[in-house]
Design an enzyme around this catalytic site. Structure first.
Site, PDB file in Angstrom:
ATOM      1  N   ARG A 114       0.835  -1.216   0.000  1.00  0.00           N
ATOM      2  CA  ARG A 114       0.000   0.000   0.000  1.00  0.00           C
ATOM      3  C   ARG A 114       0.867   1.262   0.000  1.00  0.00           C
ATOM      4  O   ARG A 114       0.630   2.182  -0.782  1.00  0.00           O
ATOM      5  CB  ARG A 114      -0.957  -0.010   1.203  1.00  0.00           C
ATOM      6  CG  ARG A 114      -2.036  -1.084   1.087  1.00  0.00           C
ATOM      7  CD  ARG A 114      -3.139  -0.902   2.120  1.00  0.00           C
ATOM      8  NE  ARG A 114      -2.758  -1.250   3.480  1.00  0.00           N
ATOM      9  CZ  ARG A 114      -2.861  -2.460   4.017  1.00  0.00           C
ATOM     10  NH1 ARG A 114      -3.326  -3.467   3.306  1.00  0.00           N
ATOM     11  NH2 ARG A 114      -2.506  -2.683   5.284  1.00  0.00           N
TER      12      ARG A 114
ATOM     13  N   LYS B 248     -11.721  14.835   5.747  1.00  0.00           N
ATOM     14  CA  LYS B 248     -12.826  14.451   4.858  1.00  0.00           C
ATOM     15  C   LYS B 248     -13.792  13.526   5.583  1.00  0.00           C
ATOM     16  O   LYS B 248     -13.379  12.681   6.377  1.00  0.00           O
ATOM     17  CB  LYS B 248     -12.278  13.731   3.629  1.00  0.00           C
ATOM     18  CG  LYS B 248     -13.375  13.307   2.647  1.00  0.00           C
ATOM     19  CD  LYS B 248     -12.857  12.372   1.559  1.00  0.00           C
ATOM     20  CE  LYS B 248     -13.409  10.977   1.757  1.00  0.00           C
ATOM     21  NZ  LYS B 248     -13.120  10.071   0.625  1.00  0.00           N
TER      22      LYS B 248
ATOM     23  N   GLU C 202     -18.561  15.995   2.288  1.00  0.00           N
ATOM     24  CA  GLU C 202     -18.837  15.191   1.088  1.00  0.00           C
ATOM     25  C   GLU C 202     -20.180  14.471   1.156  1.00  0.00           C
ATOM     26  O   GLU C 202     -20.272  13.368   1.694  1.00  0.00           O
ATOM     27  CB  GLU C 202     -17.712  14.157   0.874  1.00  0.00           C
ATOM     28  CG  GLU C 202     -17.928  13.312  -0.371  1.00  0.00           C
ATOM     29  CD  GLU C 202     -16.800  12.326  -0.669  1.00  0.00           C
ATOM     30  OE1 GLU C 202     -15.884  12.189   0.157  1.00  0.00           O
ATOM     31  OE2 GLU C 202     -16.852  11.690  -1.728  1.00  0.00           O
TER      32      GLU C 202
ATOM     33  N   LYS D 168     -17.616  18.751  -1.274  1.00  0.00           N
ATOM     34  CA  LYS D 168     -17.213  17.719  -2.244  1.00  0.00           C
ATOM     35  C   LYS D 168     -18.451  16.953  -2.695  1.00  0.00           C
ATOM     36  O   LYS D 168     -18.825  15.947  -2.089  1.00  0.00           O
ATOM     37  CB  LYS D 168     -16.188  16.770  -1.602  1.00  0.00           C
ATOM     38  CG  LYS D 168     -15.761  15.614  -2.502  1.00  0.00           C
ATOM     39  CD  LYS D 168     -14.507  14.935  -1.984  1.00  0.00           C
ATOM     40  CE  LYS D 168     -14.155  13.726  -2.826  1.00  0.00           C
ATOM     41  NZ  LYS D 168     -12.828  13.174  -2.530  1.00  0.00           N
TER      42      LYS D 168
HETATM   43  P1  13P Z   1     -13.649   9.003  -6.432  1.00  0.00           P
HETATM   44  O1  13P Z   1     -13.161  10.222  -7.186  1.00  0.00           O
HETATM   45  O2  13P Z   1     -13.026   7.712  -6.904  1.00  0.00           O
HETATM   46  O3  13P Z   1     -15.148   8.961  -6.342  1.00  0.00           O
HETATM   47  O4  13P Z   1     -13.102   9.153  -4.957  1.00  0.00           O
HETATM   48  C1  13P Z   1     -13.238  10.358  -4.319  1.00  0.00           C
HETATM   49  C2  13P Z   1     -13.459  10.142  -2.882  1.00  0.00           C
HETATM   50  O5  13P Z   1     -12.691  10.589  -2.067  1.00  0.00           O
HETATM   51  C3  13P Z   1     -14.655   9.390  -2.466  1.00  0.00           C
HETATM   52  O6  13P Z   1     -14.860   9.561  -1.096  1.00  0.00           O
END
Ligand code: 13P
Length: 342
Positions: A46, A136, A177, A219
Site C-alpha cells: 500500500r 474528509k 462530502e 465535495k
Molecule cells: P472518487 O473520485 O473515486 O469517487 O473518490 C473520491 C473520494 O474521495 C470518495 O470519497
C-alpha cells in the site's frame, strides 16, 4: 478556532490550476483496487503504491493536497521520511479521512449513515499534530425505490455538520462530502432533485452547528444520468445541471467545490469539470478531489512493481495536468494525445 488559518488553508487547496488527490481508500477498498490488478494488499504494497504519487516530480503544480487514510498518515516512504513530511516538503497539504465508514441506517433497509463522531475531536487534534491540515467525511445516498428517505438525508446532513464543526475546532478544514451515488437507472432530472435536497439539508445543518462556511470545501457528486439510465446526458447537459443546482444551493461564502469522480471514466471526469468552468465565472472555485479518475491509469501501469513507478507517475501527472487545465476551462481532447512526460 483560528478562522483565518482555516480560510487560508481552504483557499490554498483550491489555488489556481490545482486540485486534490483522494488517496484515502480504506483497507477494504484498496484491497479491491489491488485485486483488479492481481496484487496482494499489505502495508508494504500500500505505501509502495501510494509513494508513487507522493514522490512524482512536479505533482505539486496541479495537486494542492492529498487525502490520506489513517495508516498512510503514519507511514514512512522509502527514503525514511514520514508521509506528511514528504508532502509538506513539496508544498502539498496532507489531509485525513476521519469518518469510520458508511454503516446500515437501522430501520431503513438499503440506506446508510456515516459513523465516526465519537471521540472525533481527540482524533482530529492528534491528526493535526501529525501534520494533517484538512479532513474528509463522506455521506452516501442511494437513489432506489423512492429513496433516499428523509431520515437518511437528515441523519447524514446532521453528522456531516457535527463533523465539520469538530474538524474546524481542531484546525482542520473540513471537506464536506455528500455523495449521491451515480449507480442506478435514474434520469439526470431525478439526480438533480435528490442532490439538491441532500445539499440543501447539509447547508441548513452547517448553519445550525455554526460551521464557518469560509473555511470548508464542499465535495459533491456531479449531476448526471444514472449509470444504467437508457438516456445518457451530454457533457454540456451535465455541466449546466450541476452548475445550476450549485448556484441554487451553495452560498458564495464557500471558497471551493471539489468534485468527486464517483466512477466516471478519468477522461469524462475531466471533460465535465472543464465544461463547468467554461460556464464561469462562478462565485466559488470549481475543482477536483478525484480518487479513481486521478489514479486509474497509474494503478494499471504500476501493476505492483516499483520498477514501473516512472510510467505510473507519468500517467498520474498526465491526468493531473489535464484536470489542472480543466480548472480554467482550457482542457482540450488534443491534450490526451500529447505524450506523457515523467
Ligand atoms: P472518487 O473520485 O473515486 O469517487 O473518490 C473520491 C473520494 O474521495 C470518495 O470519497
Amino acid at each position: 478556532m483560528d478562522q483565518q488559518q482555516l480560510e487560508r488553508t481552504a483557499r490554498a487547496l483550491v489555488a489556481p490550476n490545482k486540485g486534490i488527490l483522494a488517496a484515502d481508500e480504506s483497507t477494504g477498498t484498496i484491497k479491491k483496487r489491488f485485486d483488479s490488478i492481481g496484487v496482494e494488499s499489505t502495508a508494504a504494497s500500500r505505501i509502495g503504491y501510494r509513494e508513487t504519487f507522493f514522490t512524482a516530480k512536479g505533482a505539486n503544480e496541479n495537486i494542492s493536497g492529498v487525502i490520506l487514510y489513517d495508516e498512510t498518515l503514519r507511514q514512512n516512504i522509502g527514503d525514511g521520511r514520514s508521509v506528511p513530511k514528504a508532502l509538506m516538503g513539496v508544498g502539498i497539504l496532507p489531509g485525513i479521512k476521519v469518518d469510520t465508514g458508511a454503516k446500515p441506517l437501522v430501520g431503513h433497509p438499503g440506506e446508510s449513515i456515516t459513523e465516526g463522531l465519537d471521540g472525533l475531536l481527540d482524533r482530529c487534534q492528534e491528526y493535526y499534530k501529525i501534520g494533517a491540515r484538512f479532513a474528509k467525511w463522506r455521506a452516501v445516498y442511494k437513489i432506489f425505490d423512492g429513496k433516499p428517505s428523509h431520515a437518511c438525508i437528515h441523519a447524514n446532513a446532521h453528522a456531516l455538520a457535527r463533523y465539520a464543526a469538530i474538524a474546524q475546532e481542531a484546525g482542520l478544514v473540513p471537506i464536506v462530502e455528500p455523495e449521491v451515488l451515480m449507480d442506478g437507472d435514474h434520469t439526470i432530472e431525478a439526480y438533480e432533485a435528490v442532490s439538491g435536497w441532500a445539499w440543501a439539508e447539509v447547508f441548513r445543518e452547517l448553519c445550525y452547528l455554526n460551521v464557518h462556511l469560509e473555511g470548508i470545501l464542499l465535495k459533491p457528486n456531479m449531476v448526471l444520468s444514472g449509470t444504467t439510465c437508457p438516456t445518457q446526458a451530454s457533457v454540456s447537459d451535465v455541466a449546466e445541471a450541476t452548475v445550476r443546482l450549485l448556484r441554487r444551493v451553495v452560498p458564495p461564502a464557500v471558497p471551493g467545490i471539489v468534485f468527486l469522480s464517483g466512477g466516471q471514466s478519468d477522461v469524462r471526469a475531466t471533460e465535465h469539470l472543464n465544461a463547468m468552468n467554461q460556464l464561469g465565472p462562478h462565485p466559488w472555485e470549481l475543482s477536483y478531489s478525484y480518487g479513481r479518475a486521478l489514479q486509474a491509469p497509474a494503478l494499471k501501469a504500476w501493476a505492483g512493481s516499483a520498477a514501473n513507478a516512472p510510467v505510473a507517475q507519468a500517467a498520474f501527472l498526465h491526468r493531473a495536468r489535464c484536470n489542472g487545465a480543466a480548472r480554467t476551462g482550457t482542457y482540450t481532447p488534443a491534450m490526451e494525445a500529447a505524450p506523457a512526460r515523467a
